[in-house]
Design a protein around this motif. Structure first.
Motif, short mmCIF file in Angstrom:
data_model
loop_
_atom_site.label_atom_id
_atom_site.label_comp_id
_atom_site.label_asym_id
_atom_site.label_seq_id
_atom_site.Cartn_x
_atom_site.Cartn_y
_atom_site.Cartn_z
N HIS A 1 26.58 30.05 29.59
CA HIS A 1 25.63 31.16 29.47
C HIS A 1 24.65 31.15 30.64
O HIS A 1 23.72 30.35 30.68
CB HIS A 1 24.88 31.03 28.14
N TYR A 2 24.92 31.99 31.65
CA TYR A 2 24.01 32.17 32.79
C TYR A 2 23.73 30.87 33.56
O TYR A 2 22.70 30.76 34.23
CB TYR A 2 22.66 32.74 32.32
N SER A 3 24.57 29.89 33.49
CA SER A 3 24.28 28.62 34.17
C SER A 3 25.36 28.28 35.19
O SER A 3 26.40 28.95 35.27
CB SER A 3 24.14 27.49 33.16
N SER B 1 19.04 25.87 27.99
CA SER B 1 18.51 26.33 29.26
C SER B 1 17.46 25.36 29.79
O SER B 1 16.55 24.95 29.06
CB SER B 1 17.87 27.72 29.08
N HIS C 1 29.78 33.61 30.66
CA HIS C 1 28.89 34.76 30.51
C HIS C 1 27.86 34.77 31.64
O HIS C 1 26.83 34.11 31.56
CB HIS C 1 28.20 34.71 29.15
N TYR C 2 28.19 35.47 32.73
CA TYR C 2 27.30 35.59 33.88
C TYR C 2 26.89 34.23 34.46
O TYR C 2 25.77 34.07 34.96
CB TYR C 2 26.05 36.41 33.52
N GLY C 3 27.79 33.26 34.39
CA GLY C 3 27.51 31.97 35.00
C GLY C 3 28.21 31.82 36.34
O GLY C 3 29.04 32.65 36.72
#
Length: 295
Positions: A251-253, A192, A281-283
């Motif tokens: 991942h979220y990016s 991150s 995953h929520y990216g």
């Protein structure tokens, strides 16, 4: 009469020969700043830089191609993990400076863990904020981790928080043994806040049974990827998860303006397999594609 005193001219000569103008005379040119980076033109200079961890916050630039064919490594060349028996994270000194490849090539990088579960394998083991690697090509890379090896990439094992990789490429192979995770043709894990942009990899990525997060460019992304592509095949063993032509797990990016053309193959009971991405995953994914085979 000899009074025991050293003549002034002798003192001057001793000062000239004993006290070099710079403590970094091993780098013939540069002062290590962003405006005047240390210049690396020879293999010996690169290895010296790798050994001097106190210089890891300085700036470097390649002024010639470098061939590593005469050396085999069991750990990362620069910023290596110093305690592979400690599973709590990276135990070495991360690179936090600037390494500018200046369009040059480092070739024949061979890292073979020899069956040991060595982690953070690549030319760089770990780069951290405000570290930066740019304008560098890697050719004929061969990274081989043992069973249980984590964070393997042709260029960087772990691109940590706040660090950046841009305009870099890798060609060759990255492979791990049983239960080896975070494998990428260029970067194993992009953490991150880390960024990968304008990069590519044609390296083949292979994990053993029970391996997770395998990607043609990056194994696991929690920072961003943009304007990049991967063309190497990605292969996981039995019961492997999160295999992707470009990224294994997002991942979220945000991943944008990127593509993958390699084939992606999983073994028996493998899951989360995609031509471009294994698991999102929520990216956010925008303007991306893949055209390789998935099986």
């Amino acid at each position: 009469m000899n009074t025991g005193k050293i003549p002034a001219i002798a003192i001057l000569l001793l000062s000239f020969f004993i006290l070099p103008g710079s403590v970094h005379a091993r780098y013939p040119h540069g002062s290590g700043t962003l405006g005047d980076p240390y210049q690396i033109s020879k293999l010996a200079e690169l290895l010296e830089m790798a050994a001097r961890v106190k210089d890891y916050d300085k700036c470097f630039i390649l002024t010639a191609d470098i061939d590593l064919a005469s050396h085999n490594f069991t750990t990362a060349v620069i910023a290596r993990d110093t305690n592979n028996l400690n599973s709590t994270g990276f135990n070495g000194t991360a690179f936090t400076g600037v390494f500018d490849g200046n369009g040059h090539t480092i070739s024949n990088l061979i890292i073979n863990a020899g069956g040991a579960g060595n982690d953070y394998l690549g030319l760089f083991g770990d780069i951290n904020s405000p570290g930066e690697i740019k304008n560098l090509r890697l050719e004929d890379v061969n990274i081989t981790g043992g069973d249980g090896s984590f964070y393997l990439g042709g260029l960087v094992g772990l691109n940590d928080t706040g660090s950046a990789i841009s305009n870099c490429s890798s060609k060759g192979a990255v492979s791990g043994g049983i239960n080896s995770d975070y494998l990428g043709g260029l970067v194993g894990l992009n953490e991150s806040g880390g960024a990968v942009s304008d990069c590519c990899s044609t390296a083949a990525v292979t994990g053993g049974n029970d391996s997770d997060y395998l990607g043609g460019l990056v194994g696991f992304v929690a920072g961003g990827v943009s304007n990049s592509y991967a063309a190497g095949n990605v292969t996981g063993g039995n019961n492997s998860t999160c295999l992707g032509g470009l990224v294994g797990y997002n991942h979220y990016s945000t991943i944008s303006n990127s593509f993958a053309t390699g084939n992606v193959t999983g073994g028996d009971s493998a899951r989360q397999i995609g031509g471009f991405l294994g698991w999102n995953h929520y990216g956010n994914i925008s303007n991306c594609y893949s055209n390789g085979d998935v099986s």
